[in-house]
Write a protein that holds these residues in place. Structure first.
Motif, PDB file in Angstrom:
ATOM      1  N   GLY A  96       0.820  -1.201   0.000  1.00 17.62           N
ATOM      2  CA  GLY A  96       0.000   0.000   0.000  1.00 17.62           C
ATOM      3  C   GLY A  96       0.857   1.256   0.000  1.00 17.62           C
ATOM      4  O   GLY A  96       2.088   1.203  -0.134  1.00 17.62           O
ATOM      5  N   PRO A  97       0.239   2.424   0.179  1.00 20.33           N
ATOM      6  CA  PRO A  97       0.970   3.695   0.053  1.00 20.33           C
ATOM      7  C   PRO A  97       1.690   4.163   1.308  1.00 20.33           C
ATOM      8  O   PRO A  97       2.423   5.159   1.257  1.00 20.33           O
ATOM      9  CB  PRO A  97      -0.142   4.682  -0.308  1.00 20.33           C
ATOM     10  CG  PRO A  97      -1.354   4.136   0.394  1.00 20.33           C
ATOM     11  CD  PRO A  97      -1.219   2.640   0.321  1.00 20.33           C
ATOM     12  N   ASP A  98       1.509   3.475   2.435  1.00 19.69           N
ATOM     13  CA  ASP A  98       1.956   4.027   3.714  1.00 19.69           C
ATOM     14  C   ASP A  98       3.219   3.394   4.284  1.00 19.69           C
ATOM     15  O   ASP A  98       3.636   3.769   5.384  1.00 19.69           O
ATOM     16  CB  ASP A  98       0.838   3.895   4.750  1.00 19.69           C
ATOM     17  CG  ASP A  98      -0.422   4.643   4.344  1.00 19.69           C
ATOM     18  OD1 ASP A  98      -0.286   5.687   3.690  1.00 19.69           O
ATOM     19  OD2 ASP A  98      -1.527   4.167   4.670  1.00 19.69           O
ATOM     20  N   PHE A  99       3.816   2.445   3.582  1.00 15.57           N
ATOM     21  CA  PHE A  99       4.962   1.738   4.163  1.00 15.57           C
ATOM     22  C   PHE A  99       6.282   2.275   3.634  1.00 15.57           C
ATOM     23  O   PHE A  99       7.096   2.789   4.399  1.00 15.57           O
ATOM     24  CB  PHE A  99       4.843   0.241   3.889  1.00 15.57           C
ATOM     25  CG  PHE A  99       5.922  -0.569   4.551  1.00 15.57           C
ATOM     26  CD1 PHE A  99       6.213  -0.404   5.898  1.00 15.57           C
ATOM     27  CD2 PHE A  99       6.652  -1.501   3.833  1.00 15.57           C
ATOM     28  CE1 PHE A  99       7.210  -1.144   6.522  1.00 15.57           C
ATOM     29  CE2 PHE A  99       7.646  -2.256   4.434  1.00 15.57           C
ATOM     30  CZ  PHE A  99       7.931  -2.074   5.781  1.00 15.57           C
ATOM     31  N   MET A 100       6.507   2.186   2.329  1.00 15.75           N
ATOM     32  CA  MET A 100       7.727   2.707   1.724  1.00 15.75           C
ATOM     33  C   MET A 100       7.381   3.321   0.375  1.00 15.75           C
ATOM     34  O   MET A 100       6.550   2.778  -0.355  1.00 15.75           O
ATOM     35  CB  MET A 100       8.763   1.597   1.512  1.00 15.75           C
ATOM     36  CG  MET A 100       9.455   1.124   2.753  1.00 15.75           C
ATOM     37  SD  MET A 100      10.834   0.010   2.346  1.00 15.75           S
ATOM     38  CE  MET A 100      11.376  -0.413   4.014  1.00 15.75           C
ATOM     39  N   PRO A 101       8.038   4.415   0.006  1.00 12.60           N
ATOM     40  CA  PRO A 101       7.723   5.050  -1.282  1.00 12.60           C
ATOM     41  C   PRO A 101       8.098   4.204  -2.482  1.00 12.60           C
ATOM     42  O   PRO A 101       7.602   4.449  -3.583  1.00 12.60           O
ATOM     43  CB  PRO A 101       8.528   6.354  -1.247  1.00 12.60           C
ATOM     44  CG  PRO A 101       9.604   6.113  -0.245  1.00 12.60           C
ATOM     45  CD  PRO A 101       9.021   5.195   0.778  1.00 12.60           C
ATOM     46  N   THR A 102       8.948   3.199  -2.280  1.00 10.43           N
ATOM     47  CA  THR A 102       9.367   2.344  -3.387  1.00 10.43           C
ATOM     48  C   THR A 102       8.442   1.153  -3.601  1.00 10.43           C
ATOM     49  O   THR A 102       8.637   0.379  -4.550  1.00 10.43           O
ATOM     50  CB  THR A 102      10.786   1.809  -3.134  1.00 10.43           C
ATOM     51  OG1 THR A 102      10.806   1.164  -1.838  1.00 10.43           O
ATOM     52  CG2 THR A 102      11.795   2.941  -3.155  1.00 10.43           C
ATOM     53  N   ALA A 103       7.454   0.981  -2.739  1.00 13.75           N
ATOM     54  CA  ALA A 103       6.538  -0.157  -2.831  1.00 13.75           C
ATOM     55  C   ALA A 103       5.101   0.351  -2.944  1.00 13.75           C
ATOM     56  O   ALA A 103       4.831   1.535  -2.820  1.00 13.75           O
ATOM     57  CB  ALA A 103       6.690  -1.058  -1.603  1.00 13.75           C
ATOM     58  N   GLY A 104       4.179  -0.584  -3.187  1.00 15.87           N
ATOM     59  CA  GLY A 104       2.770  -0.229  -3.246  1.00 15.87           C
ATOM     60  C   GLY A 104       2.212  -0.120  -4.650  1.00 15.87           C
ATOM     61  O   GLY A 104       1.222   0.578  -4.870  1.00 15.87           O
ATOM     62  N   THR A 105       2.807  -0.831  -5.605  1.00 15.58           N
ATOM     63  CA  THR A 105       2.397  -0.702  -7.013  1.00 15.58           C
ATOM     64  C   THR A 105       1.515  -1.842  -7.494  1.00 15.58           C
ATOM     65  O   THR A 105       1.289  -1.987  -8.696  1.00 15.58           O
ATOM     66  CB  THR A 105       3.633  -0.631  -7.925  1.00 15.58           C
ATOM     67  OG1 THR A 105       4.367  -1.865  -7.850  1.00 15.58           O
ATOM     68  CG2 THR A 105       4.537   0.523  -7.542  1.00 15.58           C
ATOM     69  N   VAL A 106       0.987  -2.666  -6.589  1.00 15.43           N
ATOM     70  CA  VAL A 106       0.286  -3.867  -7.052  1.00 15.43           C
ATOM     71  C   VAL A 106      -0.951  -3.541  -7.881  1.00 15.43           C
ATOM     72  O   VAL A 106      -1.260  -4.258  -8.847  1.00 15.43           O
ATOM     73  CB  VAL A 106      -0.075  -4.792  -5.866  1.00 15.43           C
ATOM     74  CG1 VAL A 106      -1.153  -4.199  -4.980  1.00 15.43           C
ATOM     75  CG2 VAL A 106      -0.501  -6.162  -6.364  1.00 15.43           C
ATOM     76  N   THR A 107      -1.680  -2.475  -7.556  1.00 11.73           N
ATOM     77  CA  THR A 107      -2.873  -2.164  -8.345  1.00 11.73           C
ATOM     78  C   THR A 107      -2.491  -1.759  -9.763  1.00 11.73           C
ATOM     79  O   THR A 107      -3.195  -2.096 -10.728  1.00 11.73           O
ATOM     80  CB  THR A 107      -3.722  -1.065  -7.679  1.00 11.73           C
ATOM     81  OG1 THR A 107      -2.880   0.077  -7.392  1.00 11.73           O
ATOM     82  CG2 THR A 107      -4.336  -1.566  -6.386  1.00 11.73           C
TER      83      THR A 107
END
Length: 303
Positions: A96-107
């Motif tokens: 998701g958007p709240d953990f690391m700026p480099t992650a959260g792209t699954v959608t």
């Protein structure tokens, strides 16, 4: 990134891979079903998060062989998608958007495959660490995959749900406990819990692989005569976890138990010649594990 054989078997063209770099990664056909890894980006971690308890001189030799930094790690996050013509199953939901700026792209990765969150019929969790469960909620704190049935191992659920966990977990992991509980509260009334060795969906069986977390689950996925193993974080990397599976890792909450789980999975994967899908394994996370002169080796895309 993929071998030629892997690309041909995946059905992905080189142009398709180039169009979505870092998104849709590779496919594996299992009978009439398909396993696909989709990217949730990557993490940025201090080396000691994993390497802290390891013997430094021997570690340096292993990392040199793999051209891996002892100071900084950037492991991929590979979410597994299973489609059998009836169910569309997502194993974990990313950070998701709240953990690391480099992650959260699954959608975005799912969108590249023509899939929306509403298309997911089931979400199955390997465990409840941030990069696996924090992508559960949308901008309104509602479940993002709102048509899905959510499923988690009972031991994993009980651990993170317990009010004692936030008080007993290592201090640096308190935010993990708080974040997991918040997201689990959103699915409390509808989650389905399961134990070790259960067929939780047709062709999908749970394999308890505790240690990384108290209730971590791997999954054997079988369709017809073909099967593969989704290992989550029980085999957390392609270097020390395979070259020295007996070494304790700082990333595991119970390192001794994690070693036993890691060895169990490696033995089974190698002896049964199962394709493996790992959340943090490189080049899309899909490949094979083979015995090597010194430990084991991961062959990415060679499936």
């Amino acid at each position: 990134m993929l071998t030629r054989r892997g690309i041909m078997r995946s059905g992905l063209s080189l142009s398709a891979l180039a169009a979505f770099p870092g998104l849709a990664r590779s496919d594996l056909s299992l009978g009439e079903a398909t396993l696909t890894t989709v990217s949730d980006g990557n993490l940025v971690l201090p080396g000691d998060f994993i390497f802290g308890p390891m013997p430094k001189d021997e570690l340096a030799v292993v990392l040199r062989d793999f051209d891996v930094s002892q100071e900084r790690l950037t492991p991929e996050c590979n979410v597994t998608l299973y489609r059998d013509g009836e169910n569309i199953v997502l194993f974990d939901v990313g950070a998701g958007p709240d953990f690391m700026p480099t992650a959260g792209t699954v959608t975005a990765s799912l969108d590249a495959l023509g899939l929306a969150p509403a298309d997911i019929t089931h979400v199955v969790f390997t465990h409840a660490h941030p990069d696996h469960i924090w992508g559960l909620l949308d901008d309104f704190d509602e479940p993002l995959f709102y048509e899905a049935t959510y499923m988690m191992g009972r031991a994993e659920w009980d651990y993170w749900w317990s009010p004692d966990t936030v008080n007993t977990i290592q201090e640096e992991r308190v935010a993990m406990a708080v974040g997991a509980k918040r997201r689990m509260e959103a699915i409390e009334g509808s989650v389905q819990l399961f134990g070790d060795g259960e067929e939780i969906l047709p062709g999908i069986s749970s394999v308890l692989s505790a240690g990384h977390t108290p209730g971590h689950m791997a999954f054997e996925v079988r369709n017809g005569s073909e099967s593969a193993m989704i290992v989550g974080d029980a085999i957390g990397n392609h270097h020390v976890a395979l070259r020295r599976p007996e070494w304790l890792s700082g990333s595991d909450q119970d390192p001794e138990t994690a070693v036993r789980a890691r060895k169990m999975l490696i033995d089974r994967i190698v002896s049964e010649q199962l394709p493996v899908i790992g959340f943090h394994l490189p080049d899309g996370g899909m490949g094979r594990i083979e015995q090597a002169p010194d430990g084991y080796t991961f062959l990415s895309g060679d499936i």
